[in-house]
Design an enzyme around this catalytic site. Sequence first.
Site, PDB file in Angstrom:
ATOM      1  N   ARG A   1       0.834  -1.201   0.000  1.00 55.34           N
ATOM      2  CA  ARG A   1       0.000   0.000   0.000  1.00 55.34           C
ATOM      3  C   ARG A   1       0.876   1.261   0.000  1.00 55.34           C
ATOM      4  O   ARG A   1       1.890   1.314   0.695  1.00 55.34           O
ATOM      5  CB  ARG A   1      -0.954  -0.005   1.199  1.00 55.34           C
ATOM      6  CG  ARG A   1      -1.917  -1.171   1.127  1.00 55.34           C
ATOM      7  CD  ARG A   1      -3.192  -0.984   1.901  1.00 55.34           C
ATOM      8  NE  ARG A   1      -3.963  -2.237   1.853  1.00 55.34           N
ATOM      9  CZ  ARG A   1      -4.818  -2.558   0.882  1.00 55.34           C
ATOM     10  NH1 ARG A   1      -5.055  -1.706  -0.111  1.00 55.34           N
ATOM     11  NH2 ARG A   1      -5.451  -3.721   0.895  1.00 55.34           N
ATOM     12  N   ASP A   2       0.447   2.234  -0.814  1.00 54.43           N
ATOM     13  CA  ASP A   2       1.180   3.503  -0.880  1.00 54.43           C
ATOM     14  C   ASP A   2       1.115   4.209   0.475  1.00 54.43           C
ATOM     15  O   ASP A   2       0.088   4.218   1.150  1.00 54.43           O
ATOM     16  CB  ASP A   2       0.577   4.394  -1.976  1.00 54.43           C
ATOM     17  CG  ASP A   2       1.512   5.521  -2.378  1.00 54.43           C
ATOM     18  OD1 ASP A   2       2.056   5.475  -3.495  1.00 54.43           O
ATOM     19  OD2 ASP A   2       1.706   6.458  -1.553  1.00 54.43           O
TER      20      ASP A   2
ATOM     21  N   ASN B   1       4.530   6.544 -13.678  1.00 54.90           N
ATOM     22  CA  ASN B   1       5.247   7.790 -13.938  1.00 54.90           C
ATOM     23  C   ASN B   1       6.681   7.448 -14.330  1.00 54.90           C
ATOM     24  O   ASN B   1       7.306   6.582 -13.707  1.00 54.90           O
ATOM     25  CB  ASN B   1       5.222   8.674 -12.691  1.00 54.90           C
ATOM     26  CG  ASN B   1       3.808   9.104 -12.325  1.00 54.90           C
ATOM     27  OD1 ASN B   1       2.984   9.357 -13.204  1.00 54.90           O
ATOM     28  ND2 ASN B   1       3.523   9.163 -11.039  1.00 54.90           N
TER      29      ASN B   1
ATOM     30  N   HIS C   1       7.488   1.121 -10.903  1.00 53.30           N
ATOM     31  CA  HIS C   1       6.298   0.697 -10.161  1.00 53.30           C
ATOM     32  C   HIS C   1       5.038   1.073 -10.910  1.00 53.30           C
ATOM     33  O   HIS C   1       5.003   2.053 -11.650  1.00 53.30           O
ATOM     34  CB  HIS C   1       6.271   1.308  -8.750  1.00 53.30           C
ATOM     35  CG  HIS C   1       6.464   2.786  -8.719  1.00 53.30           C
ATOM     36  ND1 HIS C   1       7.710   3.382  -8.840  1.00 53.30           N
ATOM     37  CD2 HIS C   1       5.579   3.806  -8.596  1.00 53.30           C
ATOM     38  CE1 HIS C   1       7.582   4.696  -8.767  1.00 53.30           C
ATOM     39  NE2 HIS C   1       6.296   4.983  -8.634  1.00 53.30           N
TER      40      HIS C   1
ATOM     41  N   VAL D   1      10.197   8.073  -7.064  1.00 56.79           N
ATOM     42  CA  VAL D   1      10.971   6.922  -6.592  1.00 56.79           C
ATOM     43  C   VAL D   1      11.450   6.178  -7.841  1.00 56.79           C
ATOM     44  O   VAL D   1      10.628   5.698  -8.639  1.00 56.79           O
ATOM     45  CB  VAL D   1      10.134   5.992  -5.688  1.00 56.79           C
ATOM     46  CG1 VAL D   1      10.952   4.766  -5.297  1.00 56.79           C
ATOM     47  CG2 VAL D   1       9.654   6.732  -4.442  1.00 56.79           C
TER      48      VAL D   1
HETATM   49  P1  5GP Z   1       6.036   8.149  -8.112  1.00 57.18           P
HETATM   50  O1  5GP Z   1       5.894   9.594  -7.740  1.00 57.18           O
HETATM   51  O2  5GP Z   1       7.497   7.774  -8.246  1.00 57.18           O
HETATM   52  O3  5GP Z   1       5.223   7.727  -9.291  1.00 57.18           O
HETATM   53  O4  5GP Z   1       5.412   7.321  -6.920  1.00 57.18           O
HETATM   54  C1  5GP Z   1       6.091   7.048  -5.750  1.00 57.18           C
HETATM   55  C2  5GP Z   1       5.038   6.667  -4.737  1.00 57.18           C
HETATM   56  O5  5GP Z   1       5.707   6.012  -3.670  1.00 57.18           O
HETATM   57  C3  5GP Z   1       4.301   7.848  -4.120  1.00 57.18           C
HETATM   58  O6  5GP Z   1       2.898   7.674  -4.339  1.00 57.18           O
HETATM   59  C4  5GP Z   1       4.673   7.801  -2.652  1.00 57.18           C
HETATM   60  O7  5GP Z   1       3.595   8.135  -1.809  1.00 57.18           O
HETATM   61  C5  5GP Z   1       5.102   6.363  -2.468  1.00 57.18           C
HETATM   62  N1  5GP Z   1       6.125   6.153  -1.443  1.00 57.18           N
HETATM   63  C6  5GP Z   1       7.282   6.869  -1.292  1.00 57.18           C
HETATM   64  N2  5GP Z   1       8.002   6.366  -0.270  1.00 57.18           N
HETATM   65  C7  5GP Z   1       7.291   5.318   0.227  1.00 57.18           C
HETATM   66  C8  5GP Z   1       7.526   4.405   1.294  1.00 57.18           C
HETATM   67  O8  5GP Z   1       8.533   4.453   2.005  1.00 57.18           O
HETATM   68  N3  5GP Z   1       6.568   3.463   1.522  1.00 57.18           N
HETATM   69  C9  5GP Z   1       5.430   3.374   0.750  1.00 57.18           C
HETATM   70  N4  5GP Z   1       4.563   2.402   1.068  1.00 57.18           N
HETATM   71  N5  5GP Z   1       5.181   4.220  -0.261  1.00 57.18           N
HETATM   72  C10 5GP Z   1       6.095   5.187  -0.521  1.00 57.18           C
END
Ligand code: 5GP
Length: 115
Positions: free
Chosen positions: A30-31, A88, A101, A97
């Site tokens: 889960r996010d 993304n 994903h 990140v």
């Molecule tokens: P991006 O912006 O790269 O598409 O998505 C990264 C996602 O990772 C974001 O929705 C953010 O909330 C989530 N995220 C970042 N760090 C962590 C973490 O330590 N644990 C979890 N479960 N989600 C994370």
Amino acid sequence: MTDSCIFCKIVSGEAKATIVYRDGQVTAFRDLHPVAPTHILIVPNKHIESVSALEPDDEQLVGHLFTVASGLANEEGISKGGYRLITNTGVDGGQTVFHLHLHLIGGQRMRYPMG
Ligand code: 5GP
Ligand code: ZN
């Protein structure tokens, strides 16, 4: 595994997350900051930076990410209503990140257009 990657640490168990699915190829959790009632991240267990870093050998793995997303959507009860899958890619794509994903987001009506 790269030392500084938070998703590698979640895959290895070094960092905590609410894991909802795991197999030999992918992990789903889960996010931390959900934007909808269901917000799950599905990641390959091996470190791949983004879609831009995919190799031809990764094709089966990418298909598996989608199959797992579909199964999780079923489990979450959002298959019938619909949901959104987002990857993304790079800074302009909004990636924060840098471990590939798939966001599985649902449980509410999504707004459109994006961007
Ligand atoms: P991006 O912006 O790269 O598409 O998505 C990264 C996602 O990772 C974001 O929705 C953010 O909330 C989530 N995220 C970042 N760090 C962590 C973490 O330590 N644990 C979890 N479960 N989600 C994370
Ligand atoms: Zn990683």
